[in-house]
Design a protein around this motif. Structure first.
Motif, short mmCIF file in Angstrom:
data_model
loop_
_atom_site.label_atom_id
_atom_site.label_comp_id
_atom_site.label_asym_id
_atom_site.label_seq_id
_atom_site.Cartn_x
_atom_site.Cartn_y
_atom_site.Cartn_z
N VAL A 28 43.31 -53.46 74.23
CA VAL A 28 42.62 -52.76 75.32
C VAL A 28 43.50 -52.86 76.57
O VAL A 28 44.03 -53.93 76.89
CB VAL A 28 41.23 -53.37 75.58
N GLU A 75 39.32 -49.02 84.99
CA GLU A 75 39.35 -48.12 83.83
C GLU A 75 39.91 -48.88 82.64
O GLU A 75 40.92 -49.59 82.74
CB GLU A 75 40.22 -46.90 84.14
N ASP A 78 35.87 -54.51 72.42
CA ASP A 78 35.83 -53.23 71.69
C ASP A 78 35.09 -53.48 70.38
O ASP A 78 35.50 -54.32 69.58
CB ASP A 78 37.25 -52.73 71.41
N ALA A 123 42.19 -41.94 71.26
CA ALA A 123 41.95 -43.04 72.19
C ALA A 123 40.69 -42.79 73.00
O ALA A 123 40.43 -41.67 73.44
CB ALA A 123 43.16 -43.21 73.11
N LEU A 124 39.91 -43.85 73.23
CA LEU A 124 38.68 -43.76 73.99
C LEU A 124 38.80 -44.66 75.21
O LEU A 124 39.47 -45.71 75.19
CB LEU A 124 37.47 -44.20 73.14
N SER A 125 38.13 -44.21 76.31
CA SER A 125 38.21 -44.97 77.55
C SER A 125 36.84 -45.03 78.21
O SER A 125 35.94 -44.24 77.88
CB SER A 125 39.23 -44.35 78.50
N SER A 126 36.72 -45.95 79.16
CA SER A 126 35.50 -46.11 79.93
C SER A 126 35.84 -46.73 81.27
O SER A 126 36.95 -47.26 81.47
CB SER A 126 34.49 -47.00 79.19
N THR A 127 34.91 -46.61 82.22
CA THR A 127 35.10 -47.16 83.57
C THR A 127 34.01 -48.18 83.85
O THR A 127 32.83 -47.93 83.59
CB THR A 127 35.08 -46.04 84.61
N ALA A 169 34.12 -46.86 72.87
CA ALA A 169 35.06 -47.12 73.95
C ALA A 169 34.99 -48.59 74.34
O ALA A 169 33.94 -49.22 74.22
CB ALA A 169 34.73 -46.24 75.15
N TRP A 181 40.84 -48.46 78.32
CA TRP A 181 41.01 -47.55 77.19
C TRP A 181 41.67 -48.31 76.04
O TRP A 181 42.35 -49.32 76.22
CB TRP A 181 41.85 -46.33 77.59
N ASP A 182 41.38 -47.82 74.81
CA ASP A 182 41.94 -48.45 73.60
C ASP A 182 43.11 -47.62 73.11
O ASP A 182 43.50 -46.63 73.74
CB ASP A 182 40.87 -48.62 72.52
N TRP A 183 43.63 -48.04 71.97
CA TRP A 183 44.79 -47.37 71.39
C TRP A 183 44.44 -46.72 70.07
O TRP A 183 45.29 -46.58 69.19
CB TRP A 183 45.92 -48.39 71.20
#
Length: 781
Positions: free
Chosen positions: A514, A557, A504, A565-569, A476, A559-561
């Motif tokens: 991102v 927040e 990333d 897709a993965l995300s993080s905070t 992420a 997130w990638d494409w």
């Protein structure tokens, strides 16, 4: 025979002394012992011709070579002949009476060719000259007694081979010590005694020349020529001398190279690498030096592809070497031609060419055990990351060239895969993963695979296998760094606070792909704007609140494409600070508030600390002052000080202490009561003590207290004068100003000490002293 020679010499000498030459008449007085007038006569001088003597004559008695005679000699015996000059008396002697001259020894013309002598005729009785002295010469006549010699012999000469007839080789020169102006004793003629028919010599000049054409160095390189020089014009009876001339034929390129055989056969193992020497061959050339240098070349393209030929460092041999790897299974022999050519060719001898030769070469390739050969020089494989152990990566293969059906075993060298991430099947060479791979940890794995023949373990080969780990979206996005920023409490709404960047770790998920999202809603203290280039801007939506104790935590927040897709905070820390007009931070914490009593706790603690330090200083000073006063008040019986004066010689006793008053060192409290009259000495303890001034009421003031105590000490007359322990009775007597010491300062009202006379009247030299002891400063000009 020698008698005839002597008669001939005597005849020649007689003729030599017979010549007369008239001279001018000269008066000559001579009475010959008779008185009378002087007689005048005509004198005639004599002129002698040259006398000759043959050299090398060695007869039994002296040889007569001539006779001296004067006209005044009447034969009466009164005339005496004298002979002086070179050799007179030793080589030549004269008969005083007759004038006959004889030679006493054999003469050598080459040693001395002539002698100059002086003849005189004098009166025998009075030694008076009868004739003026006359000089004559005796010449030594040459005979042929020296043979010709060659001073520079023996000679060495060089002439090119194949030279034309008459080519000059060298000139020889002989020398004859005999007289060249007399007869033929020194006339030389040159002839060749040995060296015919190859060379000839000029009889008069001695120049040696070639006599035949096309003399070949390869047939005979050196010739010894003997040359004779004979005097007397070469006639019979002459003397002769000889010398040798060594003539060397120098080489010319008149011979082409020639291979001693038409076919050369060599063999080479197929495993021989490029540059391996196959064989050495030489074309023969009888020439020397640069004329024999050769260059070799391969004429056929078939041989030039697999082999190359070069000339060795001496320029004579051809070195045949391997040019590219050989393969017995592909080709077992090679046949080609090699040409040898002279590198330096003389155009004058092209007719003797061509200056090259050709030979055939056959090279046989020998079979040798070879290790297994891989189908590729290197292998490049790929496998996705995070795959389960046992995933197929790829396959490699090798074969035994000597025996294609021979089985091959494969293995991975341990040092190339220390983490044991891969395994290989020994029989077929397939490679599998042995553990999950992480592209972000390691992208490339470089393995070394060993292929070994099953029948012969010594036959093995290696190959490099590069395995690439392919990326998957398994990370992420995250902030590029922790962000801890601030905003001024005077910032305007919409102001940019911080630019935030993301990272990333995946290969396909670069930072430009991102996305960012911040707090939403109208009550959000901060907003986040996505810049769509991998960064975001943190903005202030409205005027911030006053500084507070804790900073703001802004959640963001990311997130990638990727697929999926993965995300993080992440959190950004923002502090609200008080700033100066230029934007620099003053404080990021709330201001301290005053307490009900008017001071904060910190201020009160600081004040208390300062007051305590001042009190401690005062107490310490008072304690030290009391200790000093107690130490000065010593009991009389405890006063053990003495007046000790040490000299280098023994003194007379108590007389030494008369000049010193020891009472100044005693305790003032134990001194005797003073007399009613004023004391004689100024350092005697006064009767009354000054009263101690009370401490002024009010708050404690350390500076004022110290000044009070200092004044008490200065005005206290009871303090002993410890600044001077040696006081002499006669010191200061007769001085108009008295003692300048502060020990005798009076304690009059007002406490202002002063001398008996004003120090200002003493002049400028005592101005500083007057200032130190309270004198008034002179008025400013």
């Amino acid at each position: 025979m020698w008698g005839l020679v002597r008669l001939l010499l005597a005849w020649l000498g007689g003729w030599g002394c017979m010549g007369r030459l008239a001279a001018p008449a000269r008066a000559w007085a001579g009475s010959r012992g008779h008185p009378g007038p002087a007689l005048l006569r005509t004198r005639r001088s004599w002129v002698w011709n040259q006398f000759f003597v043959i050299e090398e004559y060695a007869g039994p008695e002296p040889v007569l070579i001539g006779k001296l005679h004067s006209d005044v000699d009447r034969g009466e015996g009164r005339t005496k002949y004298l002979l002086t000059g070179e050799g007179a008396g030793t080589v030549f002697v004269i008969d005083e009476a007759t004038g006959n001259i004889h030679v006493t020894k054999s003469l050598d013309r080459e040693e001395k060719a002539q002698y100059v002598l002086l003849a005189q005729a004098v009166d025998r009785a009075s030694n008076r000259p009868l004739e003026p002295p006359s000089e004559f010469i005796i010449k030594v006549q040459d005979i042929n007694d020296n043979p010709p010699i060659f001073p520079l012999g023996p000679y060495h000469a060089t002439v090119p081979e194949m030279s034309n007839v008459g080519t000059s080789v060298i000139q020889v020169t002989a020398h004859d010590a005999d007289d060249p102006s007399y007869g033929n004793s020194a006339k030389l003629v040159y002839t060749i005694l040995d060296g015919l028919p190859f060379f000839s010599v000029d009889p008069q000049t001695g120049v040696v020349r070639t006599a035949i054409p096309n003399m070949d160095r390869e047939t005979q390189e050196e010739f010894l020529v003997v040359i004779q020089a004979k005097d007397m014009g070469g006639h019979m009876g002459g003397l002769s001398g000889s010398t040798t001339v060594t003539v060397t034929l120098s080489d010319v390129n008149d011979n082409p190279p020639k291979f001693p055989q038409s076919l050369y056969q060599f063999s080479v193992v197929e495993t021989a690498g490029p540059g391996t020497l196959v064989g050495r061959l030489r074309a023969q050339d009888p020439d020397l030096g640069d004329n024999a240098l050769m260059a070799y070349s391969i004429l056929d393209g078939e041989g030039s592809e697999a082999f190359s030929i070069s000339t060795d460092s001496q320029g004579r041999d051809g070195l045949l070497t391997v040019r590219k790897p050989l393969d017995f299974e592909t080709r077992r022999s090679y046949s080609f031609r090699v040409e040898a050519t002279n590198t330096l060719i003389d155009p004058a001898y092209l007719r003797r060419g061509p200056f090259k030769d050709v030979a055939s070469i056959r090279v046989a390739v020998q079979d040798a055990p070879e290790p297994p050969a891989f189908t590729q020089a290197t292998y490049h494989l790929a496998v996705p990351e995070n795959k389960a152990p046992g995933t197929l990566v790829g396959q490699i293969s090798a074969a035994d060239l000597d025996s294609p059906a021979s089985p091959i075993r494969y293995s991975i060298l341990p040092h190339s895969d220390p983490e044991r991430c891969f395994s290989i099947e020994p029989e077929d060479g397939t490679i599998h993963t042995a553990a999950p791979l992480d592209r972000e940890t390691r992208v490339w794995h470089n393995l070394t695979v060993l292929a070994t023949e099953l029948d012969s373990s010594a036959q093995a080969s290696r190959v490099q296998v590069a395995i690439q780990t392919l990326d998957e979206n398994d990370n992420a996005p995250q902030l590029a760094e922790p962000y801890d920023t601030f905003v001024c409490d005077s910032a305007a709404p919409g102001q940019l606070i911080q630019v935030i960047r993301a990272l990333d770790r995946d290969e396909d998920g670069n930072s430009s792909r991102v996305s960012f999202q911040g707090p939403l809603g109208p009550d959000a203290n901060f907003t986040v704007r996505d810049n769509r280039d991998g960064s975001a801007s943190l903005l202030l939506p409205f005027r911030p609140a006053p500084p507070r104790q804790a900073p703001y935590l802004v959640p963001i927040e990311l997130w990638d494409w990727g697929q999926p897709a993965l995300s993080s905070t992440a959190t950004v820390t923002v502090s609200v600070c008080r700033c100066r007009p230029d934007g620099s931070v003053v404080s990021c914490r709330p201001e301290a508030q005053l307490s009900a009593t008017g001071l904060s706790t910190g201020a009160l603690l600081a004040i208390v600390t300062c007051v305590g330090a001042l009190l401690a200083l005062v107490v310490l000073f008072v304690a030290l002052r009391r200790q000093k006063q107690e130490a000065l008040m010593v009991l009389e019986e405890e006063d053990v000080r003495e007046n000790i004066i040490t000299y280098d010689d023994e003194g007379g006793g108590e007389e030494d202490t008369e000049a010193f008053d020891i009472t100044a060192l005693q305790n003032p409290d134990g001194a005797a009561p003073p007399a009613p009259s004023p004391p004689v000495r100024r350092d005697v303890l006064p009767r009354a003590r000054a009263p101690r001034q009370p401490r002024p009421p009010g708050p404690a003031d350390v500076a004022q207290l110290l000044a009070l105590r200092l004044r008490e000490a200065d005005e206290d007359p009871s303090v002993p004068p410890y600044d001077s322990v040696q006081v002499y009775g006669y010191e200061g007597r007769g001085s108009s100003c008295g003692s300048l010491s502060s020990l005798g300062s009076s304690s009059e009202a007002g406490g202002a000490p002063g001398p008996a006379e004003p120090l200002d009247d003493w002049g400028p030299l005592f101005r500083t002293l007057a200032e130190l002891y309270g004198a008034k400063e002179p008025p400013a000009p």
